[in-house]
Write a protein that holds these residues in place. Structure first.
Motif, mmCIF file in Angstrom:
data_model
loop_
_atom_site.group_PDB
_atom_site.id
_atom_site.type_symbol
_atom_site.label_atom_id
_atom_site.label_comp_id
_atom_site.label_asym_id
_atom_site.label_seq_id
_atom_site.Cartn_x
_atom_site.Cartn_y
_atom_site.Cartn_z
ATOM 1 N N VAL A 115 0.879 -1.167 0.000
ATOM 2 C CA VAL A 115 0.000 0.000 0.000
ATOM 3 C C VAL A 115 0.915 1.215 0.000
ATOM 4 N N ILE A 116 0.615 2.191 -0.844
ATOM 5 C CA ILE A 116 1.387 3.437 -0.853
ATOM 6 C C ILE A 116 0.481 4.578 -0.413
ATOM 7 N N LEU A 117 0.935 5.306 0.598
ATOM 8 C CA LEU A 117 0.251 6.491 1.097
ATOM 9 C C LEU A 117 0.742 7.697 0.307
ATOM 10 N N HIS A 118 -0.208 8.463 -0.273
ATOM 11 C CA HIS A 118 0.119 9.658 -1.059
ATOM 12 C C HIS A 118 -0.390 10.901 -0.338
ATOM 13 N N ASP A 119 0.343 12.010 -0.489
ATOM 14 C CA ASP A 119 -0.111 13.272 0.095
ATOM 15 C C ASP A 119 -1.153 13.933 -0.795
ATOM 16 N N ARG A 120 -1.621 15.107 -0.393
ATOM 17 C CA ARG A 120 -2.685 15.808 -1.130
ATOM 18 C C ARG A 120 -2.296 16.143 -2.561
ATOM 19 N N ASN A 121 -0.993 16.195 -2.860
ATOM 20 C CA ASN A 121 -0.516 16.458 -4.226
ATOM 21 C C ASN A 121 -0.218 15.169 -4.984
ATOM 22 N N GLU A 122 -0.609 14.038 -4.406
ATOM 23 C CA GLU A 122 -0.408 12.700 -4.970
ATOM 24 C C GLU A 122 1.066 12.295 -5.041
ATOM 25 N N ASN A 123 1.896 12.905 -4.209
ATOM 26 C CA ASN A 123 3.292 12.470 -4.087
ATOM 27 C C ASN A 123 3.341 11.277 -3.145
ATOM 28 N N PRO A 124 4.054 10.208 -3.511
ATOM 29 C CA PRO A 124 4.164 9.073 -2.600
ATOM 30 C C PRO A 124 4.924 9.477 -1.339
ATOM 31 N N VAL A 125 4.384 9.098 -0.181
ATOM 32 C CA VAL A 125 4.985 9.451 1.100
ATOM 33 C C VAL A 125 5.615 8.226 1.755
#
Length: 135
Positions: A115-125
Protein backbone atom coordinates in the motif's frame (compact mmCIF):
# COMPACT_ATOMS: atom_id res chain seq x y z
CA UNK A 1 45.17 28.70 -18.56
CA UNK A 2 44.02 25.09 -19.06
CA UNK A 3 43.99 24.53 -15.30
CA UNK A 4 41.92 27.69 -14.82
CA UNK A 5 39.40 26.46 -17.45
CA UNK A 6 38.98 23.09 -15.68
CA UNK A 7 38.66 24.76 -12.28
CA UNK A 8 35.80 26.93 -13.57
CA UNK A 9 34.14 23.89 -15.17
CA UNK A 10 34.44 21.90 -11.93
CA UNK A 11 33.12 24.81 -9.83
CA UNK A 12 30.14 25.22 -12.16
CA UNK A 13 29.33 21.49 -11.97
CA UNK A 14 29.68 21.51 -8.19
CA UNK A 15 27.31 24.46 -7.89
CA UNK A 16 24.74 22.62 -10.05
CA UNK A 17 24.95 19.53 -7.83
CA UNK A 18 24.58 21.63 -4.66
CA UNK A 19 21.62 23.51 -6.12
CA UNK A 20 19.84 20.28 -7.11
CA UNK A 21 20.48 18.82 -3.65
CA UNK A 22 18.97 21.91 -2.01
CA UNK A 23 15.90 21.84 -4.27
CA UNK A 24 15.33 18.10 -3.69
CA UNK A 25 15.73 18.50 0.07
CA UNK A 26 13.16 21.31 0.18
CA UNK A 27 10.70 19.43 -2.02
CA UNK A 28 10.73 16.25 0.06
CA UNK A 29 11.07 17.92 3.44
CA UNK A 30 14.46 16.36 4.15
CA UNK A 31 14.68 12.84 5.52
CA UNK A 32 11.22 12.83 7.12
CA UNK A 33 8.60 13.99 4.60
CA UNK A 34 5.66 15.63 6.36
CA UNK A 35 7.12 14.49 9.71
CA UNK A 36 5.00 11.35 9.74
CA UNK A 37 6.07 8.44 11.92
CA UNK A 38 5.12 4.82 11.30
CA UNK A 39 5.14 1.99 13.85
CA UNK A 40 6.00 -0.50 11.07
CA UNK A 41 6.32 -0.45 7.31
CA UNK A 42 6.53 -4.24 6.83
CA UNK A 43 4.20 -6.93 8.16
CA UNK A 44 4.73 -10.66 7.61
CA UNK A 45 1.59 -12.76 8.10
CA UNK A 46 3.58 -15.99 7.85
CA UNK A 47 1.56 -18.96 6.56
CA UNK A 48 -1.97 -18.16 5.35
CA UNK A 49 -4.66 -20.61 4.15
CA UNK A 50 -5.93 -19.54 0.71
CA UNK A 51 -9.43 -20.72 1.67
CA UNK A 52 -9.39 -19.13 5.14
CA UNK A 53 -10.79 -15.74 4.18
CA UNK A 54 -9.25 -12.30 4.55
CA UNK A 55 -6.36 -11.45 6.86
CA UNK A 56 -5.93 -8.06 8.55
CA UNK A 57 -3.19 -5.82 9.92
CA UNK A 58 -3.27 -2.25 11.24
CA UNK A 59 -0.33 0.12 10.72
CA UNK A 60 -0.09 3.14 13.09
CA UNK A 61 0.61 6.55 11.51
CA UNK A 62 1.51 9.55 13.70
CA UNK A 63 1.66 13.14 12.47
CA UNK A 64 4.54 14.74 14.42
CA UNK A 65 4.32 18.09 12.65
CA UNK A 66 2.52 21.28 13.66
CA UNK A 67 0.34 21.12 10.54
CA UNK A 68 -2.41 18.75 9.49
CA UNK A 69 -1.54 16.09 6.91
CA UNK A 70 -4.10 15.59 4.15
CA UNK A 71 -4.18 12.15 2.56
CA UNK A 72 -4.41 12.25 -1.22
CA UNK A 73 -4.92 8.55 -1.85
CA UNK A 74 -3.91 5.01 -0.96
CA UNK A 75 -2.75 2.84 -3.86
CA UNK A 76 -2.11 -0.92 -3.93
CA UNK A 77 -0.55 -3.48 -6.22
CA UNK A 78 -3.53 -5.86 -6.15
CA UNK A 79 -7.31 -5.58 -6.16
CA UNK A 80 -7.28 -8.10 -3.28
CA UNK A 81 -5.67 -5.46 -0.98
CA UNK A 82 -8.04 -3.05 0.78
CA UNK A 83 -6.54 -0.25 2.93
CA UNK A 84 -8.78 1.85 5.15
CA UNK A 85 -7.95 4.88 7.31
CA UNK A 86 -11.40 6.37 7.93
CA UNK A 87 -10.40 10.01 7.56
CA UNK A 88 -8.80 12.28 5.01
CA UNK A 89 -6.92 14.53 7.44
CA UNK A 90 -4.47 13.49 10.17
CA UNK A 91 -4.34 16.41 12.59
CA UNK A 92 -1.06 17.70 14.03
CA UNK A 93 0.00 15.41 16.88
CA UNK A 94 -2.65 12.80 16.04
CA UNK A 95 -2.16 9.04 15.54
CA UNK A 96 -4.45 6.96 13.34
CA UNK A 97 -4.62 3.35 12.28
CA UNK A 98 -4.55 2.22 8.67
CA UNK A 99 -6.23 -1.17 8.53
CA UNK A 100 -5.27 -3.33 5.56
CA UNK A 101 -7.23 -6.44 4.60
CA UNK A 102 -6.04 -8.97 2.04
CA UNK A 103 -8.08 -11.79 0.58
CA UNK A 104 -5.55 -14.39 -0.66
CA UNK A 105 -8.21 -16.65 -2.22
CA UNK A 106 -6.84 -18.30 -5.36
CA UNK A 107 -3.20 -17.36 -4.60
CA UNK A 108 -0.43 -19.80 -3.69
CA UNK A 109 3.20 -19.50 -2.67
CA UNK A 110 5.14 -16.48 -1.47
CA UNK A 111 3.28 -13.23 -1.99
CA UNK A 112 4.18 -9.60 -1.32
CA UNK A 113 1.58 -6.88 -1.47
CA UNK A 114 1.91 -3.17 -0.77
CA UNK A 115 0.00 0.00 0.00
CA UNK A 116 1.39 3.44 -0.85
CA UNK A 117 0.25 6.49 1.10
CA UNK A 118 0.12 9.66 -1.06
CA UNK A 119 -0.11 13.27 0.10
CA UNK A 120 -2.69 15.81 -1.13
CA UNK A 121 -0.52 16.46 -4.23
CA UNK A 122 -0.41 12.70 -4.97
CA UNK A 123 3.29 12.47 -4.09
CA UNK A 124 4.16 9.07 -2.60
CA UNK A 125 4.98 9.45 1.10
CA UNK A 126 5.40 5.89 2.40
CA UNK A 127 5.19 2.32 1.13
CA UNK A 128 3.80 -0.36 3.47
CA UNK A 129 4.64 -3.99 2.56
CA UNK A 130 2.73 -7.10 3.55
CA UNK A 131 4.15 -10.59 3.03
CA UNK A 132 2.67 -14.05 3.33
CA UNK A 133 3.14 -17.67 2.32
CA UNK A 134 -0.19 -18.82 0.91
CA UNK A 135 -0.97 -22.56 1.03
Amino acid sequence: MIVEKYCRLFAGGLMTVLLLAAVFSCRTGGNTPHQLEFDLTLWDFGGVDSQGGSVFHTFRITNNSKEDFVIGSLSTNCSCVHPYIGKVKIKAGESVGMEVSINPSGSYGEREYFVILHDRNENPVQRFSLKMEVF
